[in-house]
Write a protein that holds these residues in place. Structure first.
Motif, PDB file in Angstrom:
ATOM      1  N   GLN A  90      62.767 -92.418  53.189  1.00  0.00           N
ATOM      2  CA  GLN A  90      63.858 -93.388  53.265  1.00  0.00           C
ATOM      3  C   GLN A  90      63.344 -94.788  53.611  1.00  0.00           C
ATOM      4  OE1 GLN A  90      67.068 -92.217  55.845  1.00  0.00           O
ATOM      5  NE2 GLN A  90      67.921 -94.259  55.979  1.00  0.00           N
ATOM      6  N   LYS A  91      62.398 -94.866  54.547  1.00  0.00           N
ATOM      7  CA  LYS A  91      61.925 -96.169  55.030  1.00  0.00           C
ATOM      8  C   LYS A  91      60.597 -96.582  54.388  1.00  0.00           C
ATOM      9  CE  LYS A  91      64.463 -95.901  59.372  1.00  0.00           C
ATOM     10  NZ  LYS A  91      64.396 -95.937  60.854  1.00  0.00           N
ATOM     11  N   PHE A  92      60.300 -95.992  53.242  1.00  0.00           N
ATOM     12  CA  PHE A  92      59.183 -96.373  52.370  1.00  0.00           C
ATOM     13  C   PHE A  92      57.807 -95.984  52.939  1.00  0.00           C
ATOM     14  CE2 PHE A  92      62.202-100.178  52.081  1.00  0.00           C
ATOM     15  CZ  PHE A  92      63.096 -99.504  51.267  1.00  0.00           C
ATOM     16  N   ASN A  93      57.578 -96.236  54.241  1.00  0.00           N
ATOM     17  CA  ASN A  93      56.302 -95.896  54.897  1.00  0.00           C
ATOM     18  C   ASN A  93      55.096 -96.528  54.195  1.00  0.00           C
ATOM     19  OD1 ASN A  93      57.997 -94.353  56.448  1.00  0.00           O
ATOM     20  ND2 ASN A  93      56.748 -92.511  56.389  1.00  0.00           N
ATOM     21  N   LEU A  94      55.245 -97.799  53.832  1.00  0.00           N
ATOM     22  CA  LEU A  94      54.128 -98.538  53.235  1.00  0.00           C
ATOM     23  C   LEU A  94      53.359 -99.285  54.323  1.00  0.00           C
ATOM     24  CD1 LEU A  94      56.013-100.066  50.168  1.00  0.00           C
ATOM     25  CD2 LEU A  94      54.615 -97.998  50.212  1.00  0.00           C
ATOM     26  N   LEU A  95      52.067 -99.470  54.116  1.00  0.00           N
ATOM     27  CA  LEU A  95      51.261-100.248  55.053  1.00  0.00           C
ATOM     28  C   LEU A  95      51.426-101.725  54.730  1.00  0.00           C
ATOM     29  CD1 LEU A  95      48.026 -98.063  55.239  1.00  0.00           C
ATOM     30  CD2 LEU A  95      49.975 -98.107  56.785  1.00  0.00           C
ATOM     31  N   GLU A 102      47.053-101.407  46.621  1.00  0.00           N
ATOM     32  CA  GLU A 102      46.229-100.772  47.655  1.00  0.00           C
ATOM     33  C   GLU A 102      46.970 -99.622  48.329  1.00  0.00           C
ATOM     34  OE1 GLU A 102      43.524-104.642  48.963  1.00  0.00           O
ATOM     35  OE2 GLU A 102      45.546-104.389  49.771  1.00  0.00           O
ATOM     36  N   ASN A 103      48.291 -99.755  48.515  1.00  0.00           N
ATOM     37  CA  ASN A 103      49.080 -98.660  49.073  1.00  0.00           C
ATOM     38  C   ASN A 103      49.044 -97.441  48.166  1.00  0.00           C
ATOM     39  OD1 ASN A 103      50.929 -98.915  51.644  1.00  0.00           O
ATOM     40  ND2 ASN A 103      50.879-100.981  50.785  1.00  0.00           N
ATOM     41  N   VAL A 104      49.150 -97.671  46.875  1.00  0.00           N
ATOM     42  CA  VAL A 104      49.164 -96.560  45.920  1.00  0.00           C
ATOM     43  C   VAL A 104      47.774 -95.922  45.804  1.00  0.00           C
ATOM     44  CG1 VAL A 104      49.586 -95.942  43.498  1.00  0.00           C
ATOM     45  CG2 VAL A 104      51.130 -97.517  44.670  1.00  0.00           C
ATOM     46  N   PRO A 139      54.212-105.488  50.798  1.00  0.00           N
ATOM     47  CA  PRO A 139      55.584-104.993  50.941  1.00  0.00           C
ATOM     48  C   PRO A 139      56.614-106.048  51.363  1.00  0.00           C
ATOM     49  CG  PRO A 139      54.059-103.375  51.784  1.00  0.00           C
ATOM     50  CD  PRO A 139      53.241-104.574  51.435  1.00  0.00           C
ATOM     51  N   ASN A 140      56.218-106.962  52.272  1.00  0.00           N
ATOM     52  CA  ASN A 140      57.194-107.968  52.730  1.00  0.00           C
ATOM     53  C   ASN A 140      57.514-109.012  51.663  1.00  0.00           C
ATOM     54  OD1 ASN A 140      54.893-109.542  52.762  1.00  0.00           O
ATOM     55  ND2 ASN A 140      54.947-110.002  54.950  1.00  0.00           N
ATOM     56  N   GLU A 141      56.812-108.952  50.544  1.00  0.00           N
ATOM     57  CA  GLU A 141      57.089-109.842  49.421  1.00  0.00           C
ATOM     58  C   GLU A 141      57.885-109.137  48.322  1.00  0.00           C
ATOM     59  OE1 GLU A 141      53.102-112.621  49.496  1.00  0.00           O
ATOM     60  OE2 GLU A 141      52.880-110.573  48.731  1.00  0.00           O
ATOM     61  N   LEU A 142      58.293-107.896  48.599  1.00  0.00           N
ATOM     62  CA  LEU A 142      59.031-107.093  47.630  1.00  0.00           C
ATOM     63  C   LEU A 142      60.419-106.763  48.154  1.00  0.00           C
ATOM     64  CD1 LEU A 142      56.186-104.539  46.774  1.00  0.00           C
ATOM     65  CD2 LEU A 142      56.847-106.540  45.421  1.00  0.00           C
ATOM     66  N   SER A 143      61.362-106.574  47.245  1.00  0.00           N
ATOM     67  CA  SER A 143      62.700-106.128  47.637  1.00  0.00           C
ATOM     68  C   SER A 143      62.642-104.671  48.078  1.00  0.00           C
ATOM     69  CB  SER A 143      63.670-106.271  46.464  1.00  0.00           C
ATOM     70  OG  SER A 143      63.330-105.333  45.436  1.00  0.00           O
ATOM     71  N   ARG A 149      59.960 -98.198  44.804  1.00  0.00           N
ATOM     72  CA  ARG A 149      59.209 -97.913  43.573  1.00  0.00           C
ATOM     73  C   ARG A 149      57.714 -97.762  43.871  1.00  0.00           C
ATOM     74  NH1 ARG A 149      61.690 -99.839  38.327  1.00  0.00           N
ATOM     75  NH2 ARG A 149      63.882-100.143  38.775  1.00  0.00           N
ATOM     76  N   VAL A 150      57.208 -98.608  44.765  1.00  0.00           N
ATOM     77  CA  VAL A 150      55.809 -98.469  45.187  1.00  0.00           C
ATOM     78  C   VAL A 150      55.601 -97.091  45.827  1.00  0.00           C
ATOM     79  CG1 VAL A 150      53.984 -99.336  46.709  1.00  0.00           C
ATOM     80  CG2 VAL A 150      55.485-100.950  45.510  1.00  0.00           C
TER      81      VAL A 150
END
Length: 225
Positions: A90-95, A102-104, A139-143, A149-150
């Motif tokens: 739900q909360k994406f859990n991206l670094l 790089e996350n992918v 991530p902070n530059e993405l909606s 999607r990432v």
């Protein structure tokens, strides 16, 4: 793909025992799109943790892609998670300090692939969710929708047999949530096994099969018309 037999999970809280799962039996075939739905406290999060090999049951059996995983140790579970299951949270859990690309790449790096193959597969995964123009953004530059999607691309990149989506639209507006569900349906149509965890009945109905859980027990398991 998944066979859960007589699964129980008991948590001890002081002198009190709480049975979060009670004699759960589920079979999920490869290439199915299944939702598991229930209100808060129903046991669906505990069941998700079992399916995702984030925890082990107190008793019962769990066979994932031909392997009994219910008694595995932490390091064995970590390997299963990295190879067999793609997670969408739900909360994406991206670094936040890493780009989308790089996350992918991270799950592939953990698998020990060479740098060229890691980059190639990560780009392909981001292209598959329509983010080829945003892969170098953080991530902070993405909606919110782009971040999810990432997260989906990261789940896909190891080509796992199971995609486990935990409330994947919970942090999104309704329009973006529908777009994310469209992606999950597209993934299912190309042969992925999708398991959707949700409290939302209308979302659960978008799967092909719906399993309802209440008070730690399966109360309904049916095809969605």
């Amino acid at each position: 793909m998944i066979e859960i037999s007589n699964m129980c999970k008991v948590y001890k809280m002081g002198d009190t025992e709480v049975k979060a799962l009670n004699d759960v039996n589920i079979k999920i075939n490869a290439k199915e799109f299944v939702s598991i739905v229930g209100p808060s406290g129903s046991g669906k999060s505990t069941l998700m943790n079992m399916i995702g090999c984030l925890d082990v049951p107190t008793s019962g059996s769990y066979i994932l892609d031909g392997k009994e995983v219910s008694q595995m140790k932490d390091d064995e579970l970590a390997e299963i998670r990295n190879c067999k299951i793609g997670f969408v949270f739900q909360k994406f859990n991206l670094l936040q300090k890493l780009s989308a690309l790089e996350n992918v790449e991270l799950p592939l790096i953990y698998q020990g692939l060479n740098a060229k193959e890691v980059r190639k597969r990560a780009i392909e995964a981001l292209e598959s969710v329509g983010l080829q123009d945003r892969m170098h953004h953080r991530p902070n530059e993405l909606s919110g929708g782009q971040q999810q999607r990432v997260a989906i691309a990261r789940a896909l990149v190891t080509k796992p047999p199971v995609i486990l989506a935990d409330e994947p639209t919970g942090a999104l507006d309704s329009k973006t949530g529908l777009e994310v569900m469209d992606i999950l349906r597209d993934l299912h149509s190309t042969g992925n096994t999708i398991i959707l965890i949700t409290h939302d009945n209308s979302l659960a109905m978008q799967a092909k099969r719906m399993i309802k859980i209440h008070d730690g027990e399966i109360t309904e398991d049916r095809e969605v018309i």
